[in-house]
Design a protein around this motif. Structure first.
Motif, PDB file in Angstrom:
ATOM      1  N   PHE A 101      -3.920   0.822  -6.735  1.00  0.00           N
ATOM      2  CA  PHE A 101      -3.620   0.403  -5.367  1.00  0.00           C
ATOM      3  C   PHE A 101      -4.630   0.966  -4.375  1.00  0.00           C
ATOM      4  CE2 PHE A 101      -1.590   1.038  -1.245  1.00  0.00           C
ATOM      5  CZ  PHE A 101      -1.229  -0.277  -0.950  1.00  0.00           C
ATOM      6  N   ALA A 102      -5.023   2.216  -4.561  1.00  0.00           N
ATOM      7  CA  ALA A 102      -5.975   2.836  -3.632  1.00  0.00           C
ATOM      8  C   ALA A 102      -7.293   2.077  -3.607  1.00  0.00           C
ATOM      9  CB  ALA A 102      -6.201   4.296  -4.021  1.00  0.00           C
ATOM     10  N   ALA A 103      -7.656   1.469  -4.721  1.00  0.00           N
ATOM     11  CA  ALA A 103      -8.928   0.739  -4.792  1.00  0.00           C
ATOM     12  C   ALA A 103      -8.933  -0.504  -3.903  1.00  0.00           C
ATOM     13  CB  ALA A 103      -9.219   0.345  -6.243  1.00  0.00           C
ATOM     14  N   LEU A 104      -7.751  -0.972  -3.522  1.00  0.00           N
ATOM     15  CA  LEU A 104      -7.676  -2.176  -2.684  1.00  0.00           C
ATOM     16  C   LEU A 104      -7.891  -1.858  -1.205  1.00  0.00           C
ATOM     17  CD1 LEU A 104      -4.573  -3.903  -4.303  1.00  0.00           C
ATOM     18  CD2 LEU A 104      -6.989  -4.338  -4.761  1.00  0.00           C
ATOM     19  N   ALA A 105      -7.791  -0.580  -0.821  1.00  0.00           N
ATOM     20  CA  ALA A 105      -7.977  -0.165   0.585  1.00  0.00           C
ATOM     21  C   ALA A 105      -7.136  -1.024   1.533  1.00  0.00           C
ATOM     22  CB  ALA A 105      -9.450  -0.220   0.980  1.00  0.00           C
ATOM     23  N   THR A 106      -5.892  -1.231   1.148  1.00  0.00           N
ATOM     24  CA  THR A 106      -4.970  -2.000   1.980  1.00  0.00           C
ATOM     25  C   THR A 106      -3.783  -1.100   2.347  1.00  0.00           C
ATOM     26  OG1 THR A 106      -3.848  -4.139   2.120  1.00  0.00           O
ATOM     27  CG2 THR A 106      -3.565  -2.920   0.082  1.00  0.00           C
ATOM     28  N   PRO A 107      -3.190  -1.284   3.518  1.00  0.00           N
ATOM     29  CA  PRO A 107      -2.089  -0.391   3.907  1.00  0.00           C
ATOM     30  C   PRO A 107      -0.903  -0.474   2.950  1.00  0.00           C
ATOM     31  CG  PRO A 107      -2.894  -1.631   5.800  1.00  0.00           C
ATOM     32  CD  PRO A 107      -3.556  -2.233   4.589  1.00  0.00           C
ATOM     33  N   LEU A 108      -0.258   0.657   2.731  1.00  0.00           N
ATOM     34  CA  LEU A 108       0.977   0.693   1.942  1.00  0.00           C
ATOM     35  C   LEU A 108       2.118   0.267   2.859  1.00  0.00           C
ATOM     36  CD1 LEU A 108       2.159   1.554  -0.860  1.00  0.00           C
ATOM     37  CD2 LEU A 108       2.715   3.740   0.212  1.00  0.00           C
ATOM     38  N   GLU A 121       4.549   4.226   8.205  1.00  0.00           N
ATOM     39  CA  GLU A 121       3.150   4.592   8.441  1.00  0.00           C
ATOM     40  C   GLU A 121       2.386   4.472   7.128  1.00  0.00           C
ATOM     41  OE1 GLU A 121       3.058   8.472  10.130  1.00  0.00           O
ATOM     42  OE2 GLU A 121       4.603   7.997  11.600  1.00  0.00           O
ATOM     43  N   ASP A 122       1.099   4.185   7.232  1.00  0.00           N
ATOM     44  CA  ASP A 122       0.304   4.114   6.017  1.00  0.00           C
ATOM     45  C   ASP A 122       0.191   5.515   5.400  1.00  0.00           C
ATOM     46  OD1 ASP A 122      -1.232   3.055   4.006  1.00  0.00           O
ATOM     47  OD2 ASP A 122      -3.081   3.020   5.176  1.00  0.00           O
ATOM     48  N   MET A 154      -5.638   9.596  -3.431  1.00  0.00           N
ATOM     49  CA  MET A 154      -6.999  10.079  -3.632  1.00  0.00           C
ATOM     50  C   MET A 154      -7.769   8.936  -4.283  1.00  0.00           C
ATOM     51  SD  MET A 154      -5.816  13.791  -5.124  1.00  0.00           S
ATOM     52  CE  MET A 154      -7.461  14.474  -5.352  1.00  0.00           C
ATOM     53  N   PRO A 155      -8.352   8.038  -3.466  1.00  0.00           N
ATOM     54  CA  PRO A 155      -9.018   6.860  -4.027  1.00  0.00           C
ATOM     55  C   PRO A 155     -10.070   7.238  -5.074  1.00  0.00           C
ATOM     56  CG  PRO A 155      -8.764   6.631  -1.659  1.00  0.00           C
ATOM     57  CD  PRO A 155      -8.355   8.039  -1.997  1.00  0.00           C
ATOM     58  N   LYS A 156     -10.131   6.406  -6.115  1.00  0.00           N
ATOM     59  CA  LYS A 156     -11.041   6.599  -7.256  1.00  0.00           C
ATOM     60  C   LYS A 156     -10.614   7.783  -8.121  1.00  0.00           C
ATOM     61  CE  LYS A 156     -14.085   6.727  -4.034  1.00  0.00           C
ATOM     62  NZ  LYS A 156     -15.334   7.015  -3.275  1.00  0.00           N
ATOM     63  N   ARG A 181       3.050   0.528  -7.213  1.00  0.00           N
ATOM     64  CA  ARG A 181       3.279  -0.434  -8.297  1.00  0.00           C
ATOM     65  C   ARG A 181       4.013  -1.669  -7.775  1.00  0.00           C
ATOM     66  NH1 ARG A 181       4.675   2.988 -11.750  1.00  0.00           N
ATOM     67  NH2 ARG A 181       6.935   2.875 -11.807  1.00  0.00           N
ATOM     68  N   THR A 182       5.001  -1.449  -6.931  1.00  0.00           N
ATOM     69  CA  THR A 182       5.764  -2.568  -6.375  1.00  0.00           C
ATOM     70  C   THR A 182       4.874  -3.446  -5.494  1.00  0.00           C
ATOM     71  OG1 THR A 182       7.773  -1.249  -6.420  1.00  0.00           O
ATOM     72  CG2 THR A 182       7.776  -3.166  -4.981  1.00  0.00           C
ATOM     73  N   GLN A 183       4.049  -2.817  -4.671  1.00  0.00           N
ATOM     74  CA  GLN A 183       3.191  -3.619  -3.797  1.00  0.00           C
ATOM     75  C   GLN A 183       2.109  -4.354  -4.602  1.00  0.00           C
ATOM     76  OE1 GLN A 183       2.195  -1.913  -0.049  1.00  0.00           O
ATOM     77  NE2 GLN A 183       0.470  -3.309   0.301  1.00  0.00           N
ATOM     78  N   LEU A 184       1.603  -3.718  -5.639  1.00  0.00           N
ATOM     79  CA  LEU A 184       0.632  -4.410  -6.495  1.00  0.00           C
ATOM     80  C   LEU A 184       1.253  -5.667  -7.111  1.00  0.00           C
ATOM     81  CD1 LEU A 184      -1.015  -1.418  -8.399  1.00  0.00           C
ATOM     82  CD2 LEU A 184      -2.191  -2.976  -6.834  1.00  0.00           C
TER      83      LEU A 184
END
Ligand SMILES: [Zn+2]
Length: 228
Positions: A101-108, A121-122, A154-156, A181-184
């Motif tokens: 998910f972090a690799a998508l750089a999209t808000p949670l 909040e993100d 922690m992206p990557k 996981r749910t948002q993916l």
């Protein structure tokens, strides 16, 4: 329960929650006598941890009890717990959904109970490096990114989580990974159209995740994971 036993339970709960990455990742609990942190020894998986595979690591990353060197990334725990004396436990894992998910750089987004953990909040993200947090300087920078949040991506690399108890820290890690996981899954199926507004998300954070619920979730994971 002693700090060492709590740290053992935390590691095994993370295994039960599916956060294992072979022998990488760790939970740490503050030593009540101020000597440092109880953390698992390198070379073992979350589910393999028992009293003989634990270390007491000093605030300067020296091993006071236990065998061998500490995990290179023990600075994550040392610097977060040094910065925030009210915290008792920290978690670092390479949870797969969090990394993806972090690799998508999209808000949670608060599209589930788990997603409401952050109150609409993100989630904070550590941008300084995708490499190992192997120095006090990097640990301090990560602690600054985390701030007062329950967890950060922690992206990557993975995730970090913290809590005023082992129960809270582990559950914050578990809930962040589940929210990712749910948002993916939703994003893979189509554009997301429904999520809580800020007021509902903030209310759900308090309603769904009081300490008693975090304790109950942790106790379940410990039962599921089995005792050493
Ligand atoms: Zn790591």
């Amino acid at each position: 329960m002693t700090a060492r036993d709590l740290a053992i339970a935390a590691n095994r709960a993370l295994a039960a929650a599916g956060q294992s990455d072979m022998v990488w990742g760790h939970a740490a609990v503050r030593d009540p006598d101020g000597r440092g942190i109880w953390i698992k020894a390198p070379g073992w998986g979350f589910e393999e941890i028992d009293a003989d595979r634990m270390q007491l690591v000093s605030w300067t990353a020296g091993v006071l009890e236990g065998d061998g060197e500490p995990h290179k990334e023990c600075h994550i725990h040392l610097e977060i717990l040094r910065r925030r004396p009210e915290l008792h436990c920290t978690v670092h894992s390479h949870a797969h959904s969090a990394v993806a998910f972090a690799a998508l750089a999209t808000p949670l987004l608060p599209i589930s109970h788990e997603g409401a953990l952050f109150g609409g909040e993100d989630v904070p993200r550590f941008a300084l490096t995708g490499g190992l947090v192997r120095s006090p300087e990097l640990g301090r920078a990560l602690a600054e990114t985390l701030g007062a949040a329950p967890a950060a991506l922690m992206p990557k690399h993975g995730l970090v989580a913290a809590g005023t108890s082992a129960e809270a820290a582990v559950m914050h890690a578990v809930l962040l990974d589940r929210a990712c996981r749910t948002q993916l899954a939703a994003m893979a199926a189509g554009p997301i159209r429904v999520w809580s507004d800020d007021a509902e998300a903030a209310a759900k954070r308090d309603e769904c995740w009081p300490g008693a619920q975090l304790d109950a979730g942790f106790a379940y994971l410990v039962r599921k994971g089995g005792r050493p």
